[in-house]
Design an enzyme around this catalytic site. Structure first.
Site, short mmCIF file in Angstrom:
data_model
loop_
_atom_site.label_atom_id
_atom_site.label_comp_id
_atom_site.label_asym_id
_atom_site.label_seq_id
_atom_site.Cartn_x
_atom_site.Cartn_y
_atom_site.Cartn_z
N GLU A 113 0.84 -1.22 0.00
CA GLU A 113 0.00 0.00 0.00
C GLU A 113 0.86 1.25 0.00
O GLU A 113 0.50 2.27 -0.59
CB GLU A 113 -0.98 -0.04 1.20
CG GLU A 113 -2.08 -1.05 0.96
CD GLU A 113 -2.66 -1.70 2.21
OE1 GLU A 113 -2.50 -1.15 3.31
OE2 GLU A 113 -3.29 -2.77 2.08
N GLU B 127 4.07 -10.82 0.91
CA GLU B 127 2.64 -10.53 0.83
C GLU B 127 2.23 -10.36 -0.63
O GLU B 127 2.38 -9.26 -1.20
CB GLU B 127 2.32 -9.23 1.58
CG GLU B 127 2.66 -9.26 3.05
CD GLU B 127 1.89 -8.19 3.81
OE1 GLU B 127 1.14 -8.53 4.71
OE2 GLU B 127 2.04 -7.00 3.48
P1 PGA Z 1 -4.89 -8.78 5.19
O1 PGA Z 1 -3.69 -7.71 5.13
O2 PGA Z 1 -4.53 -9.79 6.26
O3 PGA Z 1 -6.11 -7.98 5.55
O4 PGA Z 1 -4.98 -9.40 3.85
C1 PGA Z 1 -2.35 -8.08 5.29
C2 PGA Z 1 -1.44 -6.87 5.18
O5 PGA Z 1 -1.73 -5.96 4.38
O6 PGA Z 1 -0.41 -6.79 5.87
#
Ligand code: PGA
Length: 248
Positions: A95, A165
């Site tokens: 993000e 991730e």
């Molecule tokens: P999520 O997010 O477990 O809601 O998929 C993980 C993260 O962005 O660290």
């Protein structure tokens, strides 16, 4: 031996009271043990309140600016987070990379600034759905490590953890399957081994993140080279988060 780690990324959620309640529910449920390390990343505004509570849970920040001070309106500096006693930080969350245009080079500066101030880094990496479907995701992710993390010395990188991730799994309810997770985590560990050495590779905790919840965590945490999880949505509920700590 490397630690098992459960980290909760609260993102931009909760108000002040909700954040204190969640923290106290979490801390009262965990038994201090040397096997599992628990870290939470609250919204920055609530960090200091939580740091003032004596607990067995570490507190980190989701973001900071690598300069110590200066004309950076709206930012919080690395010296300021150190000053209030923060011990951990995320760097490279997708993000931050996509919504806030943080480049590989900027992430490198953040990694350096954090370590210089004795703040441990969870370095996040992961591929988009387009790369997963059309290219080599392991190559893409290991390149992210080379670009922003592998300039560190052996001693420095041992103070970092890595969180894989896949972007397509974050907040979507889609989880990478066990083969994909094991393959990626093993590729990451092998890359650390070839850049540094086996001892270093074996010391670094590699976490999985992306729609990890109590119903799938046991399978994820038992994948090869997975040392824990970076949890978003499921970390906002104390019961789920505590349940996750029992999935190792
Ligand atoms: P999520 O997010 O477990 O809601 O998929 C993980 C993260 O962005 O660290």
């Amino acid at each position: 031996m490397r630690k098992k780690v459960l980290a909760g990324n609260w993102k931009m959620n909760l108000n002040s009271n909700q954040s204190s309640v969640l923290f106290s529910e979490i801390t009262s449920s965990f038994i201090d043990n040397s096997y599992l390390k628990i870290i939470v990343f609250p919204p920055f505004l609530y960090t200091k309140d939580l740091l003032s509570i004596d607990s067995n849970v570490s507190i980190g920040v989701q973001n900071f600016h690598p300069e110590s001070n200066g004309a950076y309106t709206g930012e919080v500096s690395v010296s300021q987070i150190k000053d209030i006693g923060v011990t951990h930080t995320l760097v490279g969350h997708s993000e931050r990379r996509t919504l806030f245009n943080e480049s590989d080079d900027f992430l490198k500066q953040k990694v350096d600034a954090a370590l210089k101030n004795n703040i441990e880094v969870i370095f996040c990496c992961g591929e988009s759905i387009e790369i997963r479907e059309s290219a080599n995701p392991e190559d893409f992710v290991t390149k992210q490590l080379h670009s922003s993390l592998f300039h560190l010395s052996k001693e420095e990188i041992q103070k970092c953890m890595i969180a894989y991730e896949p972007i397509w799994a974050i907040g979507t309810g889609k989880v990478a399957n066990e083969d994909q997770i094991s393959k990626m985590h093993t590729a990451i560990r092998n890359e650390i081994k070839s850049k540094y050495d086996e001892e270093t590779a074996n010391q670094i905790s590699i976490l999985y993140g992306g729609s990890c919840k109590p119903s799938n965590a046991k399978a994820i945490f038992s994948c090869e080279n997975v040392d824990g999880g970076l949890i978003g949505g499921a970390s906002l509920d104390s019961n789920s988060f505590v349940e996750l700590s029992n999935c190792f």
